[in-house]
Scaffold this motif. Structure first.
Motif, PDB file in Angstrom:
ATOM      1  N   LEU A 199      -9.007   2.281  12.876  1.00  0.00           N
ATOM      2  CA  LEU A 199      -8.124   1.284  13.632  1.00  0.00           C
ATOM      3  C   LEU A 199      -6.910   1.691  14.310  1.00  0.00           C
ATOM      4  O   LEU A 199      -6.484   1.106  15.432  1.00  0.00           O
ATOM      5  N   ASN A 200      -6.684   2.905  14.273  1.00  0.00           N
ATOM      6  CA  ASN A 200      -5.613   3.666  14.969  1.00  0.00           C
ATOM      7  C   ASN A 200      -4.241   3.203  14.727  1.00  0.00           C
ATOM      8  O   ASN A 200      -3.664   3.006  16.065  1.00  0.00           O
ATOM      9  N   ARG A 201      -4.024   2.437  13.589  1.00  0.00           N
ATOM     10  CA  ARG A 201      -2.742   1.894  13.240  1.00  0.00           C
ATOM     11  C   ARG A 201      -2.062   2.532  12.012  1.00  0.00           C
ATOM     12  O   ARG A 201      -2.981   2.948  11.379  1.00  0.00           O
ATOM     13  N   ASP A 202      -0.962   2.062  11.802  1.00  0.00           N
ATOM     14  CA  ASP A 202      -0.361   2.476  10.608  1.00  0.00           C
ATOM     15  C   ASP A 202      -1.159   2.163   9.212  1.00  0.00           C
ATOM     16  O   ASP A 202      -0.942   2.707   8.452  1.00  0.00           O
ATOM     17  N   GLY A 203      -1.724   1.050   9.453  1.00  0.00           N
ATOM     18  CA  GLY A 203      -2.652   0.597   8.161  1.00  0.00           C
ATOM     19  C   GLY A 203      -3.163  -0.940   8.421  1.00  0.00           C
ATOM     20  O   GLY A 203      -2.700  -1.818   9.074  1.00  0.00           O
ATOM     21  N   TYR A 204      -4.370  -1.163   7.764  1.00  0.00           N
ATOM     22  CA  TYR A 204      -4.958  -2.627   7.958  1.00  0.00           C
ATOM     23  C   TYR A 204      -3.983  -3.593   7.163  1.00  0.00           C
ATOM     24  O   TYR A 204      -3.492  -3.253   6.147  1.00  0.00           O
ATOM     25  N   THR A 205      -3.467  -4.552   7.863  1.00  0.00           N
ATOM     26  CA  THR A 205      -2.365  -5.463   7.540  1.00  0.00           C
ATOM     27  C   THR A 205      -3.026  -6.824   7.448  1.00  0.00           C
ATOM     28  O   THR A 205      -3.748  -7.436   8.186  1.00  0.00           O
ATOM     29  N   VAL A 206      -2.693  -7.557   6.164  1.00  0.00           N
ATOM     30  CA  VAL A 206      -2.894  -9.097   6.142  1.00  0.00           C
ATOM     31  C   VAL A 206      -1.495  -9.697   6.137  1.00  0.00           C
ATOM     32  O   VAL A 206      -0.579  -9.155   5.675  1.00  0.00           O
ATOM     33  N   THR A 207      -1.723 -10.976   6.276  1.00  0.00           N
ATOM     34  CA  THR A 207      -0.428 -12.053   6.415  1.00  0.00           C
ATOM     35  C   THR A 207      -0.602 -13.154   5.306  1.00  0.00           C
ATOM     36  O   THR A 207      -2.047 -13.638   5.424  1.00  0.00           O
ATOM     37  N   ASN A 242       2.427 -12.850  -4.719  1.00  0.00           N
ATOM     38  CA  ASN A 242       1.044 -13.341  -4.824  1.00  0.00           C
ATOM     39  C   ASN A 242       0.642 -13.866  -3.517  1.00  0.00           C
ATOM     40  O   ASN A 242       1.501 -15.064  -3.145  1.00  0.00           O
ATOM     41  N   LEU A 243      -0.423 -13.592  -2.701  1.00  0.00           N
ATOM     42  CA  LEU A 243      -0.370 -14.027  -1.404  1.00  0.00           C
ATOM     43  C   LEU A 243      -1.474 -15.161  -1.071  1.00  0.00           C
ATOM     44  O   LEU A 243      -2.700 -14.971  -1.821  1.00  0.00           O
ATOM     45  N   ALA A 244      -1.246 -16.140  -0.746  1.00  0.00           N
ATOM     46  CA  ALA A 244      -2.076 -17.126   0.090  1.00  0.00           C
ATOM     47  C   ALA A 244      -2.131 -16.789   1.549  1.00  0.00           C
ATOM     48  O   ALA A 244      -1.459 -16.977   2.392  1.00  0.00           O
ATOM     49  N   LEU A 245      -3.366 -16.151   1.703  1.00  0.00           N
ATOM     50  CA  LEU A 245      -3.533 -15.538   3.014  1.00  0.00           C
ATOM     51  C   LEU A 245      -3.620 -16.458   4.169  1.00  0.00           C
ATOM     52  O   LEU A 245      -4.157 -17.733   3.896  1.00  0.00           O
ATOM     53  N   SER A 246      -3.004 -16.277   5.498  1.00  0.00           N
ATOM     54  CA  SER A 246      -2.886 -17.317   6.283  1.00  0.00           C
ATOM     55  C   SER A 246      -4.004 -17.419   7.394  1.00  0.00           C
ATOM     56  O   SER A 246      -4.167 -18.316   7.772  1.00  0.00           O
ATOM     57  N   ASP A 247      -5.096 -16.362   7.216  1.00  0.00           N
ATOM     58  CA  ASP A 247      -6.200 -16.547   7.723  1.00  0.00           C
ATOM     59  C   ASP A 247      -7.264 -16.140   6.918  1.00  0.00           C
ATOM     60  O   ASP A 247      -7.137 -15.479   5.970  1.00  0.00           O
ATOM     61  N   ASN A 248      -8.537 -16.043   7.473  1.00  0.00           N
ATOM     62  CA  ASN A 248      -9.735 -15.461   6.808  1.00  0.00           C
ATOM     63  C   ASN A 248     -10.000 -14.164   6.998  1.00  0.00           C
ATOM     64  O   ASN A 248     -10.843 -13.672   7.463  1.00  0.00           O
ATOM     65  N   TYR A 249      -8.752 -13.349   6.438  1.00  0.00           N
ATOM     66  CA  TYR A 249      -9.132 -11.947   6.648  1.00  0.00           C
ATOM     67  C   TYR A 249      -9.912 -11.276   5.580  1.00  0.00           C
ATOM     68  O   TYR A 249     -10.525 -11.755   4.738  1.00  0.00           O
ATOM     69  N   VAL A 250     -10.570 -10.085   6.297  1.00  0.00           N
ATOM     70  CA  VAL A 250     -11.463  -9.355   5.393  1.00  0.00           C
ATOM     71  C   VAL A 250     -10.269  -8.716   4.089  1.00  0.00           C
ATOM     72  O   VAL A 250      -9.201  -8.254   4.329  1.00  0.00           O
ATOM     73  N   VAL A 251     -10.862  -9.084   2.987  1.00  0.00           N
ATOM     74  CA  VAL A 251     -10.166  -8.313   1.750  1.00  0.00           C
ATOM     75  C   VAL A 251     -10.784  -7.038   1.321  1.00  0.00           C
ATOM     76  O   VAL A 251     -11.807  -7.122   0.970  1.00  0.00           O
ATOM     77  N   PRO A 252      -9.983  -5.927   1.153  1.00  0.00           N
ATOM     78  CA  PRO A 252     -10.281  -4.975   0.488  1.00  0.00           C
ATOM     79  C   PRO A 252     -10.996  -5.053  -0.729  1.00  0.00           C
ATOM     80  O   PRO A 252     -10.797  -6.045  -1.553  1.00  0.00           O
ATOM     81  N   GLY A 253     -11.901  -4.179  -1.211  1.00  0.00           N
ATOM     82  CA  GLY A 253     -12.572  -4.232  -2.405  1.00  0.00           C
ATOM     83  C   GLY A 253     -11.644  -4.332  -3.649  1.00  0.00           C
ATOM     84  O   GLY A 253     -10.435  -4.084  -3.505  1.00  0.00           O
ATOM     85  N   VAL A 254     -12.086  -4.806  -4.869  1.00  0.00           N
ATOM     86  CA  VAL A 254     -10.938  -4.691  -6.139  1.00  0.00           C
ATOM     87  C   VAL A 254     -10.684  -3.343  -6.429  1.00  0.00           C
ATOM     88  O   VAL A 254     -11.636  -2.726  -6.978  1.00  0.00           O
TER      89      VAL A 254
END
Length: 304
Positions: A181-189, A208-220
């Motif tokens: 991704l060449n950024r500081d880190g994969y980020t969700v909002t 605890n986050l209610a994600l604002s978009d249908n982001y890819v979520v890392p594995g458990v």
């Protein structure tokens, strides 16, 4: 950067009629491959005195065409924010609909030409227009000047793509995903909501986050992370848990004691820490969390 949102190909956006060079695509993630394409366009723009244009879509085309809801790496707002720092002159977001999908490759090219797009940078294997009938030859036989982009590969000789990065994130390989991704880190909002308060009962309250978009979520698993609250980034540990069939993101902020319910925050995944496993006792779980905390503090000390 001039931003325009367009519903169909009948609308023009380049009233100034400045000569443009363009790239287009969904650009999910704006990863190294996308960034290479962007840089190539910018270099050509400087050499040949064009202004730069990025054309994207408001939703992933496959989600409309195949009635899917595939998760994303970047929201539309994330994309626009990324591009605003990349010295792009024009950003056009097309509303992807069945009507747009039925437009021929020639109609899309005519729309570009009508907006004084004189050159494009394209992948060799490009397909566009109704049923993907347009290809590189279609572009080369059009009034547009065509430059061919180069693919980007990682050290495993895997082509850098959004789907590959999604696989890495889901399989918990956050470090490699971040590199591509060449950024500081994969980020969700998301917005901080009330949870079951299990972390608070252990002495480690989590946001605890209610994600604002249908982001890819890392594995458990448990991850070293950073969490942004009110524009300030805090060191954190983030756990992804599966509860009631849904992946949830919960972040514990180090040295932080504020009520942030209902605030919109960001979580940046930096590194995999360990799998999330069951413990025989509350005491054993607390001991493990304290070990996680030591590793997290060490990570940030080594990063400075």
């Amino acid at each position: 950067m001039k931003v325009t949102k367009i519903n169909n190909l009948k609308t023009n956006f380049n009233q100034e009629k400045k000569p443009l060079i363009a790239i287009w695509g969904f650009f999910d993630g704006w990863h190294l491959g996308h960034q290479m394409l962007l840089k190539q366009m910018q270099d050509l723009a400087k050499q040949q005195h064009y202004q730069t244009l990025v054309v994207s879509f408001d939703v992933k085309p496959q989600n409309v065409l195949l009635n899917k809801n595939e998760p994303i790496l970047l929201s539309n707002q994330d994309k626009q924010q990324f591009l605003s720092n990349q010295q792009v002159d024009y950003y056009c977001e097309l509303k992807f609909s069945h009507e747009l999908a039925s437009s021929s490759a020639e109609e899309f090219i005519n729309w570009l030409v009508a907006n004084n797009v004189q050159a494009v940078v394209s992948a060799k294997d490009i397909h566009f227009g109704a049923k993907g009938q347009g290809n590189l030859a279609t572009l080369q036989n059009s009034p547009l000047k065509v430059f061919i982009s180069q693919d980007v590969f990682d050290e495993n000789n895997k082509k850098v793509s959004s789907s590959y990065i999604k696989e890495l994130i889901v399989s918990k390989n956050i470090t490699h995903a971040n590199k591509l991704l060449n950024r500081d880190g994969y980020t969700v909002t998301g917005t901080v909501v009330h949870g079951i308060k299990e972390g608070r009962a252990l002495g480690f309250p989590t946001a605890n986050l209610a994600l604002s978009d249908n982001y890819v979520v890392p594995g458990v698993a448990v991850y070293i992370s950073q969490t942004e609250v009110d524009g300030k980034w805090h060191q954190s540990m983030t756990v992804v848990v599966l509860r009631d069939g849904k992946l949830l993101v919960e972040s514990y902020l180090l040295n932080f004691d504020q009520d942030i319910y209902d605030k919109v925050i960001k979580v940046r995944f930096l590194s995999y820490l360990r799998d999330s496993v069951a413990f025989d006792s509350k005491k054993a779980l607390i001991e493990q969390i304290n070990q996680d905390l030591v590793q997290t503090i060490t990570y940030f000390k080594n990063a400075t």
